[in-house]
Design a protein around this motif. Structure first.
Motif, PDB file in Angstrom:
ATOM      1  N   TRP A 646       0.939  -1.192  -0.136  1.00  0.00           N
ATOM      2  CA  TRP A 646      -0.264  -0.078  -0.063  1.00  0.00           C
ATOM      3  C   TRP A 646       0.968   1.337   0.063  1.00  0.00           C
ATOM      4  O   TRP A 646       0.994   1.980  -1.089  1.00  0.00           O
ATOM      5  N   TYR A 647       1.466   1.494   1.059  1.00  0.00           N
ATOM      6  CA  TYR A 647       2.629   2.669   1.045  1.00  0.00           C
ATOM      7  C   TYR A 647       3.482   2.578   2.128  1.00  0.00           C
ATOM      8  O   TYR A 647       3.361   1.957   3.145  1.00  0.00           O
ATOM      9  N   VAL A 648       4.443   3.343   2.081  1.00  0.00           N
ATOM     10  CA  VAL A 648       5.447   3.396   3.237  1.00  0.00           C
ATOM     11  C   VAL A 648       5.343   4.896   3.578  1.00  0.00           C
ATOM     12  O   VAL A 648       5.346   5.906   2.807  1.00  0.00           O
ATOM     13  N   ASP A 649       5.456   5.023   4.796  1.00  0.00           N
ATOM     14  CA  ASP A 649       5.290   6.640   5.565  1.00  0.00           C
ATOM     15  C   ASP A 649       6.447   6.918   6.642  1.00  0.00           C
ATOM     16  O   ASP A 649       6.432   6.120   7.556  1.00  0.00           O
ATOM     17  N   VAL A 650       7.203   7.829   6.290  1.00  0.00           N
ATOM     18  CA  VAL A 650       8.216   7.959   7.305  1.00  0.00           C
ATOM     19  C   VAL A 650       8.267   9.513   7.849  1.00  0.00           C
ATOM     20  O   VAL A 650       8.311  10.264   6.957  1.00  0.00           O
ATOM     21  N   TRP A 651       8.177   9.600   9.053  1.00  0.00           N
ATOM     22  CA  TRP A 651       7.953  10.849   9.680  1.00  0.00           C
ATOM     23  C   TRP A 651       9.460  11.108  10.145  1.00  0.00           C
ATOM     24  O   TRP A 651      10.143  10.522  11.146  1.00  0.00           O
ATOM     25  N   THR A 652      10.077  12.263   9.306  1.00  0.00           N
ATOM     26  CA  THR A 652      11.410  12.525   9.544  1.00  0.00           C
ATOM     27  C   THR A 652      11.720  13.800  10.211  1.00  0.00           C
ATOM     28  O   THR A 652      11.118  14.707  10.491  1.00  0.00           O
ATOM     29  N   ALA A 653      12.845  13.469  11.038  1.00  0.00           N
ATOM     30  CA  ALA A 653      13.325  14.870  11.907  1.00  0.00           C
ATOM     31  C   ALA A 653      14.790  15.258  11.243  1.00  0.00           C
ATOM     32  O   ALA A 653      15.571  14.265  10.821  1.00  0.00           O
ATOM     33  N   ILE A 654      14.768  16.163  10.807  1.00  0.00           N
ATOM     34  CA  ILE A 654      15.826  16.989  10.175  1.00  0.00           C
ATOM     35  C   ILE A 654      16.617  17.974  10.856  1.00  0.00           C
ATOM     36  O   ILE A 654      15.958  18.442  12.023  1.00  0.00           O
ATOM     37  N   HIS A 655      17.577  18.401  10.488  1.00  0.00           N
ATOM     38  CA  HIS A 655      18.523  19.357  11.300  1.00  0.00           C
ATOM     39  C   HIS A 655      19.600  20.015  10.192  1.00  0.00           C
ATOM     40  O   HIS A 655      20.315  19.480   9.721  1.00  0.00           O
ATOM     41  N   VAL A 716      21.075  17.444   7.704  1.00  0.00           N
ATOM     42  CA  VAL A 716      21.410  16.002   8.151  1.00  0.00           C
ATOM     43  C   VAL A 716      19.810  15.601   8.860  1.00  0.00           C
ATOM     44  O   VAL A 716      19.153  16.352   9.114  1.00  0.00           O
ATOM     45  N   PHE A 717      19.901  14.038   9.160  1.00  0.00           N
ATOM     46  CA  PHE A 717      18.706  13.546   9.525  1.00  0.00           C
ATOM     47  C   PHE A 717      18.999  13.168  11.215  1.00  0.00           C
ATOM     48  O   PHE A 717      20.031  12.816  11.503  1.00  0.00           O
ATOM     49  N   ARG A 718      17.917  13.474  11.994  1.00  0.00           N
ATOM     50  CA  ARG A 718      18.136  13.030  13.327  1.00  0.00           C
ATOM     51  C   ARG A 718      17.544  11.653  13.315  1.00  0.00           C
ATOM     52  O   ARG A 718      16.272  11.644  13.474  1.00  0.00           O
ATOM     53  N   VAL A 719      18.384  10.561  13.337  1.00  0.00           N
ATOM     54  CA  VAL A 719      17.398   9.278  13.162  1.00  0.00           C
ATOM     55  C   VAL A 719      16.806   8.777  14.243  1.00  0.00           C
ATOM     56  O   VAL A 719      15.818   8.095  14.003  1.00  0.00           O
ATOM     57  N   ASP A 720      17.252   9.208  15.497  1.00  0.00           N
ATOM     58  CA  ASP A 720      16.659   8.870  16.742  1.00  0.00           C
ATOM     59  C   ASP A 720      15.129   9.249  16.801  1.00  0.00           C
ATOM     60  O   ASP A 720      14.296   8.497  17.813  1.00  0.00           O
ATOM     61  N   ASP A 721      15.084  10.449  16.388  1.00  0.00           N
ATOM     62  CA  ASP A 721      13.718  11.134  16.404  1.00  0.00           C
ATOM     63  C   ASP A 721      12.852  10.590  15.080  1.00  0.00           C
ATOM     64  O   ASP A 721      11.787  11.338  14.989  1.00  0.00           O
ATOM     65  N   SER A 722      13.253  10.030  14.175  1.00  0.00           N
ATOM     66  CA  SER A 722      12.527   9.549  12.891  1.00  0.00           C
ATOM     67  C   SER A 722      11.867   8.343  13.232  1.00  0.00           C
ATOM     68  O   SER A 722      12.245   7.478  13.942  1.00  0.00           O
ATOM     69  N   LYS A 723      10.637   7.958  12.478  1.00  0.00           N
ATOM     70  CA  LYS A 723      10.259   6.692  12.684  1.00  0.00           C
ATOM     71  C   LYS A 723       9.313   6.485  11.441  1.00  0.00           C
ATOM     72  O   LYS A 723       8.843   7.077  10.867  1.00  0.00           O
ATOM     73  N   ALA A 724       9.275   5.202  10.826  1.00  0.00           N
ATOM     74  CA  ALA A 724       8.882   4.731   9.572  1.00  0.00           C
ATOM     75  C   ALA A 724       7.757   3.576   9.809  1.00  0.00           C
ATOM     76  O   ALA A 724       7.725   2.852  10.908  1.00  0.00           O
TER      77      ALA A 724
END
Length: 855
Positions: A646-655, A716-724
């Motif tokens: 169906w779809y992929v959904d990533v809520w990203t944290a950026i800096h 850059v990406f804050r990986v610890d604050d991102s979720k998929a």
């Protein structure tokens, strides 16, 4: 076995009773077109499409077509009595003809369906799609591609020819009840407000405009014995200036009066006010002792907003002041003013320019609701958040304070209410930063699938500044329209912007609001008409896109802080509380044609993932280097063999630092070997979502990799604050399969089957009954590892169903065994079999979709 000409796969009797009621409703609905919003039209059209399909699936053809037409069709063999009869429903006739795999019989089916749709769907345009096939017979026209009110419904049926003596058996199996582990990722949209608002205003100057006075009149008399109160009087002023006009006609009765004396003891200024308006009279002594006569040299009228009309006179307005002696001192006892013929020297109109005398900390309250199934159990939840600039925040969930990231004990089945209160600002903005989300997991037998096209807006309260509300939107299909409803209070301006990643583009503006509670509806033609000046709708269908709602705020890239808030950055007098009322009072509705058509057997499956980082970036803080984030962010996920992506959904944290230039690139698929997107560095990238755009990504039976790369060390990406989260469907329906000489092991009526399942990473076993046993019959106890799907029809149906439910298609480690578990827990299974002699060439399920719309 009793002979029949077709197979019903559902309970036709109950459906017939319901549909008999629906048909009358359909006829009424199709004869009138209510003038309602697109959302309501779509709901009605979808209901009508469902009702029509149900009618065509359950009601006999002879009940829908006049006898003369039935006779004509029998005569020209459109109804071939060798295979079908008029007592069959139209869709069963279609399924049977389709199973014969003959172009001639497909054309017969088309003629029947065209006749029925032309009559049952009268007043609507239609398209019928049979196994992804349509034709001019089945399509009114192709205007649905441009229609925003298309209603769609889908059914799945099977058709077979049954004659005398069975030659073998075919079986099908499907779920009737299940338990699944459902996951939900609630990405929190970015809501901001100004950090401070002006609590107390003070004029810092005036803008002056020449005033042409058309008329001027002043007269008043104070109360006898009370020199500070007007007994009666009137002030009139009429004039024009370049920005407008001045019209004053005030009854001065009850106004207060104050006097100012010069060093010689003469009156030089008299002030009259009612608390909101003020008239200041500047005087010059001319003659007299008691009373004294004064000539008015200037009059300043100030309205409640601080605007002033200043009129300078040569003559024509006079004031008399009377005195009384008490002891050694003289006091004013009364005054009066009168007008003869004013001789005006000049006049100006002055509009104050306000500065802020005193600032106050702003606060921001954000509340939204989310639903869990009523039967949800084993609920766990995790809150992750980022504030804009380190301000304080208090959270509540269902009325209870949130004291940790683990919110499991506060969650419940049904409606949940989450709120965030931001205060004690540390910068010029407060609110949610990127990387804010709620991750949920629970078990349920009634999994929910929410419509991504209905965006339920939050309830937002800003105490003293404007509001910025970034909505990152996505629908898994082709976007056909966007509309918006906003209910606000305390708001003077509404603006909507589209973000291209580096700048905001204005697509709607309304600056006529007066601050009262009001509802503003922005229709599709307005939003999409302006939006397509910057981006085609086809691009919005590829991935998520951002619409920013600003209430008493605007965007100007010439400022170092381009978002400007009323009450803080402009219009200091707009320092009032503002409210955006949440859903259902406010929402965004995106209409779209879905890429995946769901049926009642399809089971939504979601899996959440944490992100990993590569290519770390270190920044200099002024005294040390620190890890700012990673230029590459990725995660791996597996899709079962028969998964329907169906779809992929990533809520990203950026800096990012400054406004860096460069590109962001997304790679996907096995080993991340397909480049999907490349776009400029997006300063508003709080989310990245996409559906299966080609066969090289989201590949079933493979481990896929999501990999997002930044080309800049300063982004850059804050990986610890991102979720998929990855969304896909499993199909709880295995249609009739191959023909087998035997129905089941040992001639059993059915099985009590022991199988293994994996709901949340933990493999467990259970038993379930499947078969067709009479009360006097005993099913055979058997485990999934003992099934023989190449020998028995029932075993084959179970094998195929378990593969549909997430197991691998493996004849060594059979589906449903501990080595190859399914993805749901079974609470109920049904199996049906038939003995057949002349088996049609095609024995696949037939999917039928009906679309209806109006221009």
């Amino acid at each position: 076995m009793k002979r029949r000409g077709f197979i019903f796969t559902l309970d036709a009797l109950l459906a017939l009773i319901l549909v008999t009621i629906m048909v009358a409703g359909v006829v009424r609905v199709t004869t009138t077109a209510p003038n309602v919003y697109i959302t309501k039209i779509q709901e009605n059209n979808k209901y009508i499409a469902q009702s029509l399909l149900e009618t065509l699936r359950t009601v006999p053809l002879s009940n829908l077509v006049p006898p003369t037409q039935i006779s004509k069709w029998i005569e020209d063999r459109t109804i071939d009595l060798t295979y079908v009869n008029p007592q069959m429903s139209p869709l069963d006739i279609v399924a049977t003809y389709w199973a014969l795999n003959s172009a001639e019989y497909k054309q017969k089916a088309e003629r029947i369906m065209k006749y029925l749709l032309d009559n049952l769907a009268r007043g609507y345009k239609y398209q019928l799609i049979i196994n992804n096939y349509t034709s001019p017979y089945l399509t009114f026209d192709n205007s649905y591609e441009n229609a925003s009110n298309v209603g769609s419904a889908t059914v799945m049926i099977s058709g077979y020819v049954k004659n005398q003596t069975p030659r073998g058996y075919v079986a099908k199996a499907y779920l009737t009840k299940l338990v699944t582990a459902q996951e939900k990722l609630i990405g929190i949209q970015r809501v901001l407000a100004g950090g401070y608002y002006c609590f107390q205003l003070a004029p810092t100057g005036y803008n002056e405009y020449p005033l042409t006075v058309l008329s001027l009149y002043l007269e008043y008399q104070t109360v006898p014995g009370d020199e500070n109160t007007v007994q009666s009087g009137r002030f009139q002023l009429s004039g024009n200036y370049s920005g407008g006009s001045v019209e004053v006609n005030d009854d001065l009765s009850g106004w207060s009066v104050e006097y100012s004396l010069n060093r010689r003891g003469y009156v030089e200024k008299i002030s009259l006010t009612n608390g909101a308006e003020t008239i200041i009279i500047y005087t010059s002594y001319t003659s007299g002792y008691n009373p004294e006569l004064y000539e008015v040299r200037a009059i300043v009228y100030e309205d409640a907003n601080g605007n002033q009309a200043v009129v300078y006179l040569n003559e024509g307005i006079y004031v008399e002041v009377s005195w009384i002696q008490i002891g050694r001192w003289w006091y004013i006892s009364s005054s009066r003013a009168y007008t003869t013929v004013p001789n005006i020297d000049s006049a100006v109109y002055r509009v104050p320019v306000y500065g802020c005398y005193r600032w106050m900390d702003n606060s921001l309250d954000v509340t939204f609701k989310f639903e869990l199934p009523l039967d949800a159990s084993d609920i766990t939840g995790l809150l992750n958040y980022a504030t804009r600039a380190g301000e304080s925040v208090n959270f509540e969930l269902n009325g209870e304070p949130v004291t940790s990231a683990d919110i499991s004990t506060l969650l419940k089945g049904g409606e949940n209410v989450f709120s965030a209160y931001f205060y004690n600002p540390q910068w010029y903005e407060i609110g949610f930063g990127s990387g804010s989300w709620i991750s949920l997991r629970y078990k349920t037998s009634t999994p929910l699938v929410e419509d991504p096209g209905l965006v339920k807006l939050y309830n937002i309260i800003s105490e003293g500044t404007g509001i910025y509300y970034l909505n990152s939107l996505f629908v898994p299909g082709t976007v056909t329209g966007i509309s918006m409803k906003l209910t606000v209070e305390g708001v003077h301006e509404i603006r909507v912007y589209y973000s291209n990643g580096t700048a905001l583009n204005l697509i709607y503006e309304n600056t006529t609001l007066d601050g009262s509670k009001t509802t503003v509806t922005i229709d599709n033609s307005t939003l999409v008409g302006n939006l397509t000046n910057y981006v085609p709708l086809s691009e919005l269908s590829r991935r998520n896109f951002n619409l920013i709602i600003m209430l008493d705020a605007y965007y100007n890239s010439s400022y170092s802080r381009p978002v400007r808030y009323a009450g803080q950055d402009y219009n200091y007098q707009w320092n009032n509380q503002r409210i955006l009322y949440g859903y259902p009072d406010s929402y965004i509705n995106i209409t779209y044609i879905p890429k995946v058509t769901t049926t009642r057997f399809m089971i939504p499956i979601e899996q959440t993932y944490s992100l990993n980082g590569e290519n770390p970036a270190y920044w200099w803080s002024g005294w040390r280097w620190y890890l700012a984030g990673y230029r590459t962010m990725y995660f791996n996920y597996y899709l079962p063999d028969k998964a329907i992506p169906w779809y992929v959904d990533v809520w990203t944290a950026i800096h990012f630092s400054g406004y860096p230039e460069g590109t962001t690139t997304l790679y996907e698929g096995p080993n991340a070997n397909t480049r999907v997107f490349e776009f400029p560095l997006d300063y508003y990238l709080i989310r990245l979502a996409y559906t299966r755009l080609n066969e090289n990504i989201m590949v079933p039976s493979e481990t896929n990799t999501f990999k997002l790369e930044s080309s800049s060390e300063n982004y850059v990406f804050r990986v610890d604050d991102s979720k998929a989260i990855v969304h896909y469907f499993l199909n709880g329906y295995a249609p009739y399969g191959n023909v087998f000489p035997y129905y089941s092991k040992n001639g059993a009526c059915g099985y009590v089957l022991t199988y293994y399942y994996n709901l949340s990473g933990i493999i467990d076993s259970d038993t379930v009954f499947i078969g067709n046993c009479k009360p006097t019959e005993t099913p055979l106890a058997i485990s999934a590892s003992e099934l023989e799907p190449t020998k028995y029809a029932l075993d084959d149906a179970i094998f195929r169903l378990f593969v549909q439910l997430g197991a691998r298609e493996d004849y060594n480690a059979l589906p449903g065994t501990k080595e190859n578990p399914i993805r749901v827990k079974l609470e109920g299974l049904a199996a049906k079999s038939i003995g057949i002699r002349n088996v049609p060439t095609t024995i696949e399920p037939i999917q039928i979709t009906l679309r209806i719309w109006r221009d």
